[in-house]
Design an enzyme around this catalytic site. Structure first.
Site, PDB file in Angstrom:
ATOM      1  N   VAL A 193      -3.727  -6.813  -4.567  1.00  0.00           N
ATOM      2  CA  VAL A 193      -2.432  -7.812  -3.005  1.00  0.00           C
ATOM      3  C   VAL A 193      -4.192  -8.470  -2.855  1.00  0.00           C
ATOM      4  CG1 VAL A 193      -2.253  -8.023  -0.885  1.00  0.00           C
ATOM      5  CG2 VAL A 193      -1.446  -6.074  -2.370  1.00  0.00           C
ATOM      6  N   GLU A 206     -17.337  17.771   5.408  1.00  0.00           N
ATOM      7  CA  GLU A 206     -16.082  18.389   3.937  1.00  0.00           C
ATOM      8  C   GLU A 206     -16.492  17.756   3.367  1.00  0.00           C
ATOM      9  OE1 GLU A 206     -12.096  16.688   5.254  1.00  0.00           O
ATOM     10  OE2 GLU A 206     -11.814  17.643   6.254  1.00  0.00           O
ATOM     11  N   GLN A 262      -2.764  11.285  10.592  1.00  0.00           N
ATOM     12  CA  GLN A 262      -2.040  12.161  11.033  1.00  0.00           C
ATOM     13  C   GLN A 262      -1.171  10.755  11.639  1.00  0.00           C
ATOM     14  OE1 GLN A 262      -2.661  14.539  15.113  1.00  0.00           O
ATOM     15  NE2 GLN A 262      -4.207  15.338  13.858  1.00  0.00           N
ATOM     16  N   TYR A 304      -0.956   7.343   3.444  1.00  0.00           N
ATOM     17  CA  TYR A 304       0.331   7.925   3.802  1.00  0.00           C
ATOM     18  C   TYR A 304       1.108   7.003   4.514  1.00  0.00           C
ATOM     19  CZ  TYR A 304      -3.468  11.672   2.910  1.00  0.00           C
ATOM     20  OH  TYR A 304      -4.123  12.702   2.412  1.00  0.00           O
ATOM     21  N   GLY A 341       0.575  -1.070   0.411  1.00  0.00           N
ATOM     22  CA  GLY A 341       0.450   0.384   0.181  1.00  0.00           C
ATOM     23  C   GLY A 341       1.219   0.926  -0.039  1.00  0.00           C
ATOM     24  N   ALA A 342       0.312   2.048  -0.647  1.00  0.00           N
ATOM     25  CA  ALA A 342       1.043   2.944  -0.990  1.00  0.00           C
ATOM     26  C   ALA A 342       0.509   4.193  -0.151  1.00  0.00           C
ATOM     27  CB  ALA A 342       1.894   4.255  -2.115  1.00  0.00           C
TER      28      ALA A 342
HETATM   29  C1  LIG Z   1     -12.741  13.065   2.741  1.00  0.00           C
HETATM   30  C2  LIG Z   1     -11.623  12.415   3.546  1.00  0.00           C
HETATM   31  C3  LIG Z   1     -11.065  13.187   4.286  1.00  0.00           C
HETATM   32  C4  LIG Z   1      -9.967  13.022   5.698  1.00  0.00           C
HETATM   33  N1  LIG Z   1      -9.747  13.776   5.893  1.00  0.00           N
HETATM   34  C5  LIG Z   1      -8.548  14.114   7.000  1.00  0.00           C
HETATM   35  C6  LIG Z   1      -8.176  15.059   7.869  1.00  0.00           C
HETATM   36  O1  LIG Z   1      -8.375  15.762   7.395  1.00  0.00           O
HETATM   37  N2  LIG Z   1      -7.097  15.017   8.215  1.00  0.00           N
HETATM   38  C7  LIG Z   1      -6.431  13.195   8.608  1.00  0.00           C
HETATM   39  O2  LIG Z   1      -5.611  12.954   9.486  1.00  0.00           O
HETATM   40  N3  LIG Z   1      -7.180  11.886   8.253  1.00  0.00           N
HETATM   41  C8  LIG Z   1      -8.230  12.135   7.943  1.00  0.00           C
HETATM   42  N4  LIG Z   1      -9.380  11.665   6.558  1.00  0.00           N
HETATM   43  C9  LIG Z   1      -8.432   9.805   6.978  1.00  0.00           C
HETATM   44  C10 LIG Z   1      -6.888   9.915   6.260  1.00  0.00           C
HETATM   45  O3  LIG Z   1      -7.266   9.584   4.518  1.00  0.00           O
HETATM   46  C11 LIG Z   1      -7.006   7.621   6.725  1.00  0.00           C
HETATM   47  O4  LIG Z   1      -7.544   7.257   7.959  1.00  0.00           O
HETATM   48  C12 LIG Z   1      -5.567   7.848   5.437  1.00  0.00           C
HETATM   49  O5  LIG Z   1      -5.649   7.824   4.505  1.00  0.00           O
HETATM   50  C13 LIG Z   1      -5.186   6.203   6.296  1.00  0.00           C
HETATM   51  O6  LIG Z   1      -3.666   6.100   5.652  1.00  0.00           O
HETATM   52  P1  LIG Z   1      -3.207   4.580   5.437  1.00  0.00           P
HETATM   53  O7  LIG Z   1      -2.074   4.453   4.717  1.00  0.00           O
HETATM   54  O8  LIG Z   1      -3.765   2.816   6.422  1.00  0.00           O
HETATM   55  O9  LIG Z   1      -3.876   4.302   4.342  1.00  0.00           O
HETATM   56  P2  LIG Z   1      -4.281   5.230   2.536  1.00  0.00           P
HETATM   57  O10 LIG Z   1      -4.040   6.772   2.753  1.00  0.00           O
HETATM   58  O11 LIG Z   1      -5.719   5.300   2.611  1.00  0.00           O
HETATM   59  O12 LIG Z   1      -3.683   4.092   1.418  1.00  0.00           O
HETATM   60  C14 LIG Z   1      -3.674   2.622   1.096  1.00  0.00           C
HETATM   61  C15 LIG Z   1      -3.220   2.883  -0.100  1.00  0.00           C
HETATM   62  O13 LIG Z   1      -3.004   1.075  -0.522  1.00  0.00           O
HETATM   63  C16 LIG Z   1      -3.260   0.787  -1.689  1.00  0.00           C
HETATM   64  N5  LIG Z   1      -4.403  -0.487  -1.746  1.00  0.00           N
HETATM   65  C17 LIG Z   1      -5.635  -0.559  -0.941  1.00  0.00           C
HETATM   66  N6  LIG Z   1      -6.097  -1.886  -1.535  1.00  0.00           N
HETATM   67  C18 LIG Z   1      -4.766  -2.585  -1.875  1.00  0.00           C
HETATM   68  C19 LIG Z   1      -4.629  -3.511  -2.491  1.00  0.00           C
HETATM   69  N7  LIG Z   1      -5.506  -4.238  -1.871  1.00  0.00           N
HETATM   70  N8  LIG Z   1      -3.931  -4.303  -3.512  1.00  0.00           N
HETATM   71  C20 LIG Z   1      -2.769  -2.855  -3.607  1.00  0.00           C
HETATM   72  N9  LIG Z   1      -2.852  -1.605  -3.408  1.00  0.00           N
HETATM   73  C21 LIG Z   1      -3.716  -1.428  -2.600  1.00  0.00           C
HETATM   74  C22 LIG Z   1      -4.072   2.084  -1.664  1.00  0.00           C
HETATM   75  O14 LIG Z   1      -4.519   2.629  -3.704  1.00  0.00           O
HETATM   76  C23 LIG Z   1      -3.956   3.334  -0.604  1.00  0.00           C
HETATM   77  O15 LIG Z   1      -2.927   3.776  -1.944  1.00  0.00           O
HETATM   78  C24 LIG Z   1      -9.770  11.449   5.780  1.00  0.00           C
HETATM   79  C25 LIG Z   1     -10.324  10.353   4.638  1.00  0.00           C
HETATM   80  C26 LIG Z   1     -10.934  10.393   4.125  1.00  0.00           C
HETATM   81  C27 LIG Z   1     -11.913   9.653   3.443  1.00  0.00           C
END
Ligand SMILES: Cc1cc2nc3c(=O)[nH]c(=O)nc-3n(C[C@H](O)[C@H](O)[C@H](O)COP(=O)(O)OP(=O)(O)OC[C@H]3O[C@@H](n4cnc5c(N)ncnc54)[C@H](O)[C@@H]3O)c2cc1C
Length: 404
Positions: free
Chosen positions: A81, A170, A318, A13, A10-11
């Protein structure tokens, strides 16, 4: 000697920041590092509501992974994945299998529809670039179709946001700003459009500072947003929803339901047999899983309880970014035989955008609202870009429209 293989899934945050940190801090001869993602771009999930409303083009939200990750140090595998077999140290992808010595899982979230009839089939969710693009196109299509039909269909202009949490509010803020443009473009009276936030609790943004919630509701209401609180969505059809309020079932014609009331950890984690709690892995203090000390889980797939309250920390970008810094250190420490670090969250505050130049925030215990909170939000987004890809990335993708 064979170099250890570090695989990051996963790429988002968490995954991107882990990769960027490892790329900076590990020598090329120390380990083979692979980043697996289903797209060749990273996207800022926290901007998706803007893409969905059509107030920001999705190209601004996408960041080419190769613009941040050096292919001489980290191999990018573009694949889906399917599942992980931790006993065999193996990841099954759609097109191949990978073995690993150390694994970082950062696969993010999926919508949770709680079995509400028709919701999965007939609603949209804001979870990735594809969903956001589809919502924007759908809104345009419905506005464009309205005058094309001899029998005018109100369902085309009624938009329901299911859930008045952060994502729902939002999105409402962005869409409230976009609707006047849509009306102008498609010759529709603004009074014919309804934008409704349906919330199960007695207030939107439950748990947030009450004065700021009141500010947010006033700001959105002044732009035409309607709130129906203490209402439970019971059914979602192609051209209507059914909700229950005050013990009565009511029907509302709509062809656009945006479901923003529930997300869960990526189901790959649960399907892979990890011990989970509501789909998330309750990680140890070093961010590894309780059963496999070579597997680390970050971001929305991980569960961490607040040290003082015992309540799960919210799933936020965050937290994912902070966790990535510790996980990058701990993976490197494993390779080098060093001591692992403990993850201690540093909750810097919460900011909810209400549209381009409006927001509410609690930062270091201080309440902020209006343009000040909005500037704070943009600065925090810019800070992330700077941290991830330096000044070049910040200048290309940053938000500098502070006062308009
Ligand atoms: C509209 C919206 C607004 C938000 N605003 C805020 C905010 O203001 N502040 C804040 O702190 N949080 C905010 N959030 C929450 C925040 O975006 C998430 O908590 C954060 O993105 C989680 O990061 P992560 O690295 O776990 O996953 P993500 O950033 O969701 O990344 C997951 C990655 O895995 C990849 N992936 C998924 N499944 C597969 C698979 N099976 N195979 C290969 N790749 C895959 C995806 O393409 C993606 O690149 C918001 C969420 C949303 C939807």
């Amino acid at each position: 000697m064979k170099k250890p293989h570090i695989v990051i899934l996963g790429a988002g945050y968490g995954g991107m920041m882990t990769a960027a940190k490892l790329q900076k801090s590990m020598k090329a001869n120390e380990a083979v590092i692979t980043l697996v993602n289903n797209n060749d771009y990273h996207y800022q999930t926290t901007w998706l509501h803007e893409n969905a409303a059509g107030t920001l083009h999705h190209e601004r939200t996408k960041i080419k992974i190769k613009d941040v990750i050096d292919s001489r140090k980290i191999e990018l595998v573009l694949d889906e994945v399917i599942c992980i077999k931790p006993e065999e140290k193996l990841v099954k992808l759609a097109k191949q299998e990978l073995t690993y010595d150390y694994l970082v899982i950062g696969l993010g979230f999926e919508p949770a529809t709680f079995g509400i009839p028709g919701l999965e089939e007939n609603s949209f969710s804001i979870g990735n670039i594809n969903n956001a693009r589809a919502i924007r196109e759908h809104l345009d299509y419905n506005f464009a179709s309205y005058h094309n039909e001899s029998e005018k269909n109100a369902a085309r202009l009624n938009i329901v946001i299911g859930g008045g949490g952060f994502t729902g509010i939002e999105f409402a803020g962005e869409l409230a700003n976009r609707i006047p443009q849509l009306c102008k473009e498609y010759d529709i009276e603004k009074t014919q459009v309804r934008l409704i936030v349906l919330e199960g609790a007695s207030t939107v943004l439950p748990g947030f500072d009450e004065k700021l919630v009141a500010y947010a509701m006033n700001s959105l209401a002044s732009r035409g947003v309607e709130f129906i609180n203490e209402a439970l969505l019971k059914e979602c059809n192609r051209d209507s929803i059914v909700f229950e309020k005050d013990g009565k079932r009511r029907e509302l014609p709509t062809m656009t339901t945006i479901w923003a009331a529930g997300v869960r950890a990526n189901t790959v984690v649960e399907k892979s047999g990890f011990m989970t709690n509501s789909g998330k892995v309750k990680v140890q203090s070093d961010m590894s899983t309780p059963d496999f000390d070579n597997v680390f889980v970050i971001g929305d797939c991980s569960l961490i309880l607040d040290h003082d309250t015992g309540i799960p920390l919210p799933s936020t970008a965050q937290i994912a970014i902070q966790q990535a810094e510790i996980v990058a250190h701990n993976v490197k420490a494993k390779v080098r035989g060093w001591k692992l670090k403990t993850f201690v969250p540093n909750l810097l505050g919460t900011i909810a955008s209400l549209g381009n130049d409006d927001a509410i925030a609690v930062v270091s215990g201080r309440r902020l609202f209006g343009w000040k909170a909005s500037v704070m939000k943009k600065m925090s987004d810019n800070h992330y870009l700077l941290k991830l890809g330096g000044l070049g990335l910040l200048m290309r993708k940053g938000k500098f429209n502070f006062f308009y």
